[in-house]
Design a protein around this motif. Structure first.
Motif, short mmCIF file in Angstrom:
data_model
loop_
_atom_site.label_atom_id
_atom_site.label_comp_id
_atom_site.label_asym_id
_atom_site.label_seq_id
_atom_site.Cartn_x
_atom_site.Cartn_y
_atom_site.Cartn_z
N UNK B 1 3.50 -3.28 -5.62
CA UNK B 1 2.28 -3.53 -6.41
C UNK B 1 2.21 -4.99 -6.84
N UNK B 2 3.32 -5.45 -7.47
CA UNK B 2 3.34 -6.85 -7.91
C UNK B 2 3.17 -7.80 -6.74
N UNK B 3 3.76 -7.35 -5.61
CA UNK B 3 3.72 -8.20 -4.42
C UNK B 3 2.29 -8.47 -3.98
N UNK B 4 1.46 -7.37 -3.95
CA UNK B 4 0.08 -7.56 -3.49
C UNK B 4 -0.71 -8.44 -4.46
N UNK B 5 -0.47 -8.24 -5.75
CA UNK B 5 -1.17 -9.07 -6.74
C UNK B 5 -0.83 -10.53 -6.53
N UNK B 6 0.48 -10.76 -6.30
CA UNK B 6 0.93 -12.14 -6.08
C UNK B 6 0.28 -12.72 -4.83
N UNK B 7 0.20 -11.86 -3.78
CA UNK B 7 -0.41 -12.31 -2.53
C UNK B 7 -1.87 -12.69 -2.75
N UNK B 8 -2.58 -11.79 -3.45
CA UNK B 8 -3.99 -12.07 -3.72
C UNK B 8 -4.15 -13.37 -4.50
N UNK B 9 -3.24 -13.55 -5.46
CA UNK B 9 -3.29 -14.77 -6.28
C UNK B 9 -3.09 -16.00 -5.39
N UNK B 10 -2.13 -15.88 -4.45
CA UNK B 10 -1.88 -17.00 -3.53
C UNK B 10 -3.09 -17.29 -2.67
N UNK B 11 -3.72 -16.21 -2.16
CA UNK B 11 -4.91 -16.41 -1.32
C UNK B 11 -6.00 -17.10 -2.12
N UNK B 12 -6.18 -16.64 -3.38
CA UNK B 12 -7.22 -17.22 -4.22
C UNK B 12 -6.95 -18.71 -4.47
N UNK B 13 -5.65 -19.01 -4.72
CA UNK B 13 -5.28 -20.40 -4.96
C UNK B 13 -5.54 -21.25 -3.71
#
Lengths: 301, 186
Positions: B1-13
């Motif tokens: 779960x945390x992993x996907x949030x982190x991934x999304x955050x990276x994509x957004x950045x």
């Protein structure tokens, strides 16, 4: 089937990349024309992607739907174009397909911008359609002369006929008056300066584009690139003999487009009534003379 | 779960960085030529200083523009139009103010019809100094703005969203009444 679809998308990609780069090069050339340095050659890409990265306002669903209809209609038209012998739908590149399909995109844009409710957009659309009435008539008279003379309305066949024996069989050489008329009509289609009446940024605040910002403006800029590609490619195919190699196509396209842009930067803008009077006096007379020469004297066939 | 949030955050950045590159290199201006500073813009735009090599160009309407240039003093009537134009621009939007008149009233500081501090009413990203600023100063100011967009510092529009009540209170205090609306769809 699969190769057809892939060819279509290839043509779309080529049209976007080439015309957008050429627009950047064109801005650089205009800059040198005005003793400036000018922007980078890829400035047009940066402008389009910047516009797509912004937020856009909406003025109701007609406004949004019209933009999609404009972009979709124009992209569908590009897929029918035969470029350097490649064609997504072989045998379906009749000239009249482009006349009808181009109208879908243009009407989508007209619908969308009138849907914004801004009076300046309405004035711009009215001017664009009036100008279309002006340039279409002489253009169509010349093209019908060509179709009558060569007995075909397929673009690839017309190109093949002109490629028969080098430059001497181009319609540019065989029908010089018609070529001049078509070029004047092309200036009107592209919205270049003497016939820039419907954009007129200083007068009606860029006309149909007045209410667009952000994403919608980006999509309309892409649509404009595709529309320019269609119009210039039609001219190259009908009068400069098309092209058998990519390099030949790019060279002919470059000359036609840059010449239009240089003319645009040397002239001032007509009023809309002057545009119509001009088109219905000079080009239409020349077009009828050309058509009479083709039909009754058989010159240029 | 945390992993996907982190991934999304990276994509957004990542997407944020890309769009900031485009925004910094393609700035469309809306010029509101109220005061004397406007006379310095033609030199900055034409062949002597050639603003277009930075990717900047004039635009016709607030909807299309990225940056609003306020060139000089603002009377109350002009302020109302500026606020309407600024509210119409699509985000991210920036505001550049020219000369001391926008900072503290300049030579019109004691006039009853002129506002003194523009940043009470709208968020300013860059001030350009000089009365009037020379074209060199104008170009320098635009370079500053480009650098600020690249470094994520040109956040005036976010500030305006967050402190809208405060800005609105000041605007209404100065103007009495303010009607922000879409006048074509009533």
């Amino acid at each position: 089937m699969i190769t057809g679809i892939l060819t279509g998308f290839g043509i779309l990609l080529f049209a976007f990349v080439w015309q957008t780069s050429l627009d950047g090069i064109n801005r650089k050339i205009v800059g040198r024309f005005q003793k400036r340095i000018g922007p980078k050659w890829y400035q047009q890409f940066r402008d389009i992607f910047k516009a797509l990265s912004k937020t856009g306002v909406t003025h109701g669903w007609v406004f949004d739907f019209g933009v999609m209809m404009a972009l979709g209609g124009i992209m569908a038209t590009v897929m029918f174009l035969p470029v350097v012998g490649y064609s997504a739908f072989p045998g379906m590149d009749n000239f009249f397909i482009f006349v009808y399909l181009l109208a879908v995109g243009m009407l989508g844009m007209a619908m969308s911008s009138v849907g914004s409710g801004n009076p300046l957009a309405g004035i711009g659309v009215m001017r664009a359609l009036t100008q279309m009435v002006g340039y279409e008539v002489p253009f169509m008279i010349v093209i019908l002369g060509i179709i009558f003379g060569h007995n075909t309305s397929s673009l690839s066949e017309l190109a093949a006929i002109q490629q028969a024996s080098g430059i001497m069989t181009w319609n540019l050489v065989k029908m010089p008056i018609g070529t001049v008329v078509a070029y004047i009509s092309l200036l009107g289609m592209l919205g270049k300066k003497p016939f820039e009446t419907f954009i007129a940024p200083a007068e009606i605040a860029s006309g149909p584009m007045v209410e667009y910002g952000g994403k919608q403006l980006g999509m309309l800029m892409i649509m404009h690139e595709f529309a320019t590609f269609i119009e210039v490619t039609l001219f190259v195919t009908l009068f400069l003999g098309g092209a058998t190699t990519l390099f030949g196509f790019i060279a002919k396209y470059f000359v036609v487009y840059i010449l239009a842009s240089l003319i645009s930067n040397a002239l001032a803008r007509f009023k809309i009534d002057q545009v119509i009077k001009f088109y219905y006096k000079v080009p239409i007379t020349l077009a009828i003379v050309q058509a009479l020469m083709v039909v009754f004297l058989g010159w240029g066939v | 779960m945390d992993n996907t949030v982190e991934k999304q955050e990276n994509i957004r950045k990542g997407w944020d960085g890309i769009s900031r590159f485009f925004r910094a290199n393609s700035i469309w201006m809306l010029m509101y030529c109220t005061g004397c500073c406007a006379i310095e813009l033609p030199q900055a735009m034409t062949s002597r200083y050639d603003m277009e090599r930075l990717g900047m160009g004039p635009m016709a309407t607030p909807r299309q523009a990225d940056v609003l240039l306020i060139t000089g003093y603002l009377s109350l009537k002009t302020l109302r139009r500026i606020i309407y134009a600024y509210e119409q621009m699509s985000t991210p939007k920036y505001l550049v103010a020219f000369g001391p008149c926008t900072l503290n009233g300049g030579i019109y500081y004691d006039s009853h019809a002129v506002i003194n501090r523009l940043d009470q009413y709208l968020p300013i990203d860059v001030y350009i100094a000089g009365c009037m600023p020379k074209p060199e100063a104008v170009m320098n100011g635009f370079n500053d703005l480009i650098g600020m967009i690249k470094r994520k510092e040109a956040n005036g529009w976010k500030k305006y969203e967050q402190n809208k009540d405060w800005y609105r209170k000041n605007q209404i205090q100065a103007l009495g009444e303010l009607r922000i609306k879409d006048e074509f769809h009533e």
